[in-house]
Enzyme design. Structure first.
Site, PDB file in Angstrom:
ATOM      1  N   SER A 188      64.066   2.542  39.279  1.00  0.00           N
ATOM      2  CA  SER A 188      64.287   1.120  39.012  1.00  0.00           C
ATOM      3  C   SER A 188      63.023   0.508  38.437  1.00  0.00           C
ATOM      4  O   SER A 188      61.921   0.974  38.724  1.00  0.00           O
ATOM      5  CB  SER A 188      64.662   0.391  40.298  1.00  0.00           C
ATOM      6  OG  SER A 188      64.610  -1.008  40.097  1.00  0.00           O
TER       7      SER A 188
ATOM      8  N   TYR B 155      62.248  -1.860  48.748  1.00  0.00           N
ATOM      9  CA  TYR B 155      63.006  -1.107  47.743  1.00  0.00           C
ATOM     10  C   TYR B 155      62.072  -0.664  46.618  1.00  0.00           C
ATOM     11  O   TYR B 155      62.062   0.504  46.212  1.00  0.00           O
ATOM     12  CB  TYR B 155      64.119  -2.018  47.195  1.00  0.00           C
ATOM     13  CG  TYR B 155      64.948  -1.440  46.079  1.00  0.00           C
ATOM     14  CD1 TYR B 155      65.902  -0.460  46.326  1.00  0.00           C
ATOM     15  CD2 TYR B 155      64.805  -1.900  44.765  1.00  0.00           C
ATOM     16  CE1 TYR B 155      66.686   0.042  45.300  1.00  0.00           C
ATOM     17  CE2 TYR B 155      65.587  -1.391  43.738  1.00  0.00           C
ATOM     18  CZ  TYR B 155      66.525  -0.423  44.005  1.00  0.00           C
ATOM     19  OH  TYR B 155      67.301   0.079  42.993  1.00  0.00           O
TER      20      TYR B 155
END
Lengths: 439, 245
Positions: free
Chosen positions: B138, B151
């Site tokens: 990501s 995250y």
């Protein structure tokens, strides 16, 4: 503020759902919601049958999986959020075509069932629902019904053409139609009045699978109903060319501040289109894409009607007195200087529609757009309803945003029987509107 | 025909990438947690042209399940030449900040389990002397930010791991691709208000399909995220700390 991401195609009326959820897994129940739900497919219904002002919309485009396809029989099993365009992309290279297609391929299978859509081959193939072998219906109480003409036949009849009100359609099995290639043989000819249209149509229906006419909605008097008649068949294997590479369609870039279709443009453009060619008849080969879906060639074409949107009106009047009724409708539209360039005439066949609430029935159908000019537009449409009601015809709910409850109940006499199948957890802006004063 | 294993095959992005592999006629082995959803995806890919589709139910958090799954994939497809690791969770940052166990669980799924799986895959591919490993990381891994640093840090760990793996396998015939999507409109981001930066899973899946075809090393998708993240990474701390990123 209205929700433009979940508008209808006519962009009227403005609406705002209280919540929006997504269905992405057909094995799961209808998403729980605090307010009545309504399936929202690809938003191509014109009026308010796909809107749920103050309620919950369940987006169904996530249910876009094929389940099985048998290229020997043409039977396709798929989830209900699959677009007709996606079916064509899969099936055409394998020699199969939609059994019935509306004028846009950007509708979901669920939407095609809920509106029991029709196409230019109605006189031979009937409606889309006739080609649905089976469908799966999820009710908000958790029930899951498999419906066909044999199995739960009453639920099948209520759900086909049932405007999404009987529950959430999650999958369907459809019978496709064999083709030998992606091309069409098209015959186009000019006609000068309504009588000629009816004669051409009667003559063409026997040996042409697709017939439809464009009509000049500004013509009056002796010229009323004049236009171009198109008859077509799928081209046989001989003479097929390879499928051209598909390019992305250009988009209408923005909503114009005023409608591009207005008093200044309407008449000249209709007249020009009527006289667009010197020749009054010709024959050519067309790819199925521009033939069936000319408007899909411009994305967001509805923006051309400006910020107030437009209303589409499609009615059918029975064969008896069809000539007089259509003449009166067209005269009233032309006298009001209303209408658009996309006025369509078609003779429906007598293939029975499978749904309790299906719109198509034997007779002549007229469809056209009206830029929303406020009160004059609504008064004109009410007057058109008067003509259709007197003729014993009907108006298409998928395209409607304004018909009265009384008109709806006359057009769809089975509404009372149908309402017993409406899921108590489902509602729509359309349904609340037409049921308002019903007992 | 490629022989492709997809772990996390029911994710919206993986499914879109898989549809493109199916259209190419590739053989696919699909791994996920729910059998009925896997079957639905597999049936769809079969109709769309996949040469074969196999399915396998596995929870990637269970590290002991990885090797048997890889054995099953190799047996079903007769070997493997591409692996796409596409699973992950987007934990609630506030919950992660409040509760250490939540933060650790997020790391276990998004970093630890992936490192375990990728190590096994890398060793198998190194032995066979060819293969392509693609993992969906990501843009969040490019710089830790207050809004999702648990995250983001797991993805940063994954990024560094993939960089090192690529370095180790250089010359071995095995390719390593790091996919860094920006914000994507999927069930994982269902709670977010969608702004103009959100991309569709179709776009991201298509970019992944292309990047795998071109055997690239790093793929930002959509491509403009490379620019955004370069700017964010180069912001001086004094400025960065005053932002709401």
């Amino acid at each position: 503020m209205p929700d433009s991401a979940h508008a209808s195609w006519g962009r009227y009326p403005a609406s705002r759902p209280a919540a929006v959820t997504r269905a992405t897994d057909r094995h799961r129940a209808v998403p729980e919601a605090a307010t009545p739900v309504l399936a929202y497919g690809n938003g191509r219904s014109y009026g308010d049958s796909c809107l749920n002002n103050g309620g919950t919309l369940v987006e169904t485009r996530g249910l876009d999986r094929f389940i099985a396809f048998d290229p020997t029989t043409g039977v396709l099993d798929c989830e209900a959020g699959v677009l007709l365009a996606e079916i064509l992309a899969l099936a055409v290279p394998q020699g199969w075509f939609l059994p019935v297609t509306p004028g846009t391929q950007y509708v979901t299978v669920g939407g095609a069932i809920a509106n029991d859509v029709h196409g230019k081959n109605h006189h031979v193939a009937g409606t889309f629902g006739r080609h649905v072998h089976e469908l799966e219906l999820r009710r908000t109480d958790g029930d899951c019904l498999h419906c066909s003409r044999q199995l739960n036949a009453d639920w099948f009849a209520a759900t086909v053409g049932g405007l999404g009100l009987t529950g959430l359609v999650t999958r369907a099995r459809i019978g496709l139609r064999r083709i030998e290639g992606p091309y069409m043989d098209v015959d186009t000819r000019r006609f000068d009045d309504l009588d000629t249209f009816l004669k051409l149509s009667a003559a063409a229906d026997a040996d042409h699978e697709y017939t439809v006419a464009w009509t000049d909605c500004t013509a009056r008097g002796r010229a009323v109903g004049r236009g171009w008649f198109m008859q077509a068949n799928h081209k046989p294997a001989l003479g097929q060319k390879p499928d051209p590479r598909r390019r992305g369609a250009p988009a209408f870039p923005f909503t114009t501040p005023v409608s591009m279709i207005n008093r200044a443009t309407l008449r000249p453009l209709n007249t020009l289109y009527f006289h667009r060619r010197w020749r009054s008849a010709w024959r050519d080969t067309q790819h199925y894409q521009p033939y069936f879906y000319p408007l899909d060639g411009i994305r967001h074409w509805n923006r051309a009607y400006g910020p107030t949107g437009f209303l589409q009106y499609q009615c059918v009047v029975p064969h008896t007195d069809a000539r007089a009724s259509i003449t009166e409708l067209l005269e009233r539209i032309a006298a009001a200087g209303a209408g658009s360039f996309l006025s369509v005439l078609k003779v429906f066949g007598d293939v029975p529609s499978p749904g309790l609430m299906s719109f198509p029935r034997p007779g002549v159908t007229l469809a056209l757009d009206f830029p929303n000019r406020g009160r004059p537009t609504f008064e004109l449409l009410d007057a058109l309803d008067g003509v259709v009601m007197a003729a014993g015809g009907a108006v298409y709910p998928a395209k409607d945003a304004r018909m009265s409850g009384a008109a709806f109940r006359q057009y769809f006499p089975e509404w009372r029987r149908f309402s017993a199948y409406v899921d108590p957890g489902v509602s729509s802006s359309f349904w609340r509107r037409v049921m308002e004063e019903a007992q | 025909m490629r022989k492709i294993l997809i772990v996390g095959a029911t994710s919206a992005i993986a499914e879109q990438a898989a549809r493109r592999f199916a259209a190419d006629g590739d053989a696919l082995f699909l791994v996920g947690r729910r059998a009925d959803r896997l079957e639905a995806v597999a049936d769809d890919l079969k109709v769309r042209g996949a040469h074969t589709t196999g399915t396998h139910v596995m929870d990637a958090d269970d590290l002991a399940a990885h090797a048997p799954m890889l054995d099953a994939a190799e047996a079903a497809l007769g070997g493997l030449d591409t692996v796409l690791v596409a699973y992950g969770t987007l934990p609630d940052q506030a919950a992660c900040a409040a509760e250490p166990a939540t933060a650790v669980a997020a790391w276990h799924t998004n970093a630890v389990s992936q490192i375990a799986l990728l190590t096994d895959v890398a060793n198998r591919f190194e032995r066979q002397g060819h293969g392509l490993i693609a993992a969906i990381s990501s843009v969040a891994g490019d710089r830790g930010r207050a809004s999702n640093y648990v995250y983001g840090s797991a993805k940063a760990g994954l990024n560094a791991f993939l960089d090192g793996l690529r370095h180790r396998l250089f010359g071995s015939g095995v390719q390593v691709l790091t996919i860094r999507p920006g914000m994507v409109d999927t069930p994982m981001t269902a709670e977010f208000d969608k702004g103009p930066l959100f991309a569709s899973p179709e776009k991201v899946g298509g970019d992944i399909h292309k990047a795998i075809g071109k055997r690239r090393a790093v793929c930002y998708t959509p491509g403009f995220w490379w620019l955004i993240m370069t700017v964010i990474q180069s912001l001086p701390r004094a400025v960065f700390h005053r932002t709401q990123l």
